[in-house]
Design an enzyme around this catalytic site. Sequence first.
Site, PDB file in Angstrom:
ATOM      1  N   GLU A   2      -2.858  11.392  -1.386  1.00 33.26           N
ATOM      2  CA  GLU A   2      -3.313  10.052  -1.003  1.00 33.26           C
ATOM      3  C   GLU A   2      -2.128   9.089  -1.113  1.00 33.26           C
ATOM      4  OE1 GLU A   2      -6.299   7.519   0.468  1.00 33.26           O
ATOM      5  OE2 GLU A   2      -6.215   9.705   0.250  1.00 33.26           O
ATOM      6  N   GLU A  55       0.413   1.876   5.943  1.00 26.92           N
ATOM      7  CA  GLU A  55       1.155   3.050   5.485  1.00 26.92           C
ATOM      8  C   GLU A  55       1.582   3.930   6.657  1.00 26.92           C
ATOM      9  OE1 GLU A  55      -1.716   2.332   1.787  1.00 26.92           O
ATOM     10  OE2 GLU A  55      -2.068   4.138   3.007  1.00 26.92           O
ATOM     11  N   ASP A 109      -9.807   5.051  -1.160  1.00 27.27           N
ATOM     12  CA  ASP A 109     -10.009   6.214  -2.020  1.00 27.27           C
ATOM     13  C   ASP A 109     -11.393   6.823  -1.803  1.00 27.27           C
ATOM     14  OD1 ASP A 109      -7.467   5.803  -3.350  1.00 27.27           O
ATOM     15  OD2 ASP A 109      -8.410   4.096  -4.327  1.00 27.27           O
TER      16      ASP A 109
END
Length: 509
Positions: free
Chosen positions: A306, A337, A491
Amino acid sequence: MDCLHIIIGVCGSIMWRKASAAALLALAVGYFYYGSSDLPEQILQSISLPNFQASSPSQNSVEQVISAAWETLITLPTRQWSKVAVGVNACVDVVVSGVGLLQALAVDPGTGLDHEVLHSKEDLKEAFIHFMARGAAAERFFSDNEAFQRIARAAAEYPGAKLYVGGNAALIGQKLATYPDLMVLLCGPVGPKLHEMLDEQILVPPESLQETDEYHLILEYKAGEQWGSTRAPQANRFIFSHDVSNGEMSSLETFVASLDEFEPDLVVLSGLHMMEGQGRELWEERLKEAVLAISDIPKDIPIHLELASMTDKDYMNSIMQEQVMPIVSSIGLNEQELLFLSQAGKGPHADLAAWKGIPDVGQVSDILLWILEQHGRSEPSSEADLTRIHFHTLAYHILATVDGYWGNQAAAVMAGARVASSQACGLQSVDVSKVELKAPLQFHSSHAEPREKLSLNPAEPVTVWRRGNVTFHMTAVLVCKQPLRTVGLGDAISAEGLVYSELKTQQPF
């Protein structure tokens, strides 16, 4: 009497007005969803439809159709994980109003400016404004421990401040622990407060327990919130900490050593982004040690990595090209990201400074394909292990997988979108009155030719396309209109996507 007179004679009637409304609505819906140019035929078909009331917008909103389809189509895979080991970043999150805290710290609004590392209140203010103006999530290291502790005390005492389980690993562990048949091991710096807040189903090795907690400050802002001349286009958060334990990934070796006894069938790794704030000399050495430790994980156990917010292109390149990415089988990341990864590796669309609004599906698809072709196992001859990427942004999610390795990915990408839609609103299930569709209904498989024109069908809300040996599954997110909490959504999305994913074959990674 000719046709024109007949129409004029009846156009005032209620029946004709209802029929006209039905025809126009059908025309608009058909054109909007399918982009068909065959309009006269659509009008005739719509006028002849029986029981017009059954398809009224109040009964069949797009959001309702998508949500109902999710409930029907999301099913667990035939073979499920029984044990998942998660590590290695864990902390206590102090969640507080960002604008409110900065005002309490007697900081005046001003101009935004990004800082790779924060050294003062001024740096904090400038970085917060920079990302608030973009509605973007970010995470930074605060170098001055004394200054950080003063800010942390002010945050904990601020009215309405809340404490939560924090750190990607701990949050993923918490989500996985909601499945009673799944055993979860969590390794990370777990202090007394965090240990108290963790789900009782989570196993924590004694070596991971420490006397004090690591605290991260989460500065949240709402959509439309204003501070000075800065106005947030959407709700999000800015995270910062002075966290040495997580920053050095000090629990990594403990984590890997514990796998022999626990014998997981899936490993989830996070926290690499925390090392960036330690400086190049430290992260270079520690990253080599981390790669050696990760390489000790048995090859038949898939590893999901992750990712999180980073600013050092050299560090990202080390993760991507030489070190970590080739030895993991799956990664999860968001739009910031993804673009930074492409910029660091000079990949597709690296010239983009930032996404403008909702990221273009074709551009996202280009970068995902590039990652799997350049750094993954898109060809059988490749020595890399990476075969799966779970991408999430506010309006939609995409799961990109190399053919032959992963199953149940349509259900997995929908499950991730469903949890994003419910959790952002603070609910256990989707409430269609509190969410809205923001995803494009028509898009392309690539930003450049040759490309395929694609559309999203709300009744079957997964669009699938292939490019080479890679298959893409895309679904819309029903975006919460008034989100209560944005921290941990990524998450939860990745955790849910993994629960619904299945390895097609037990070939070594």
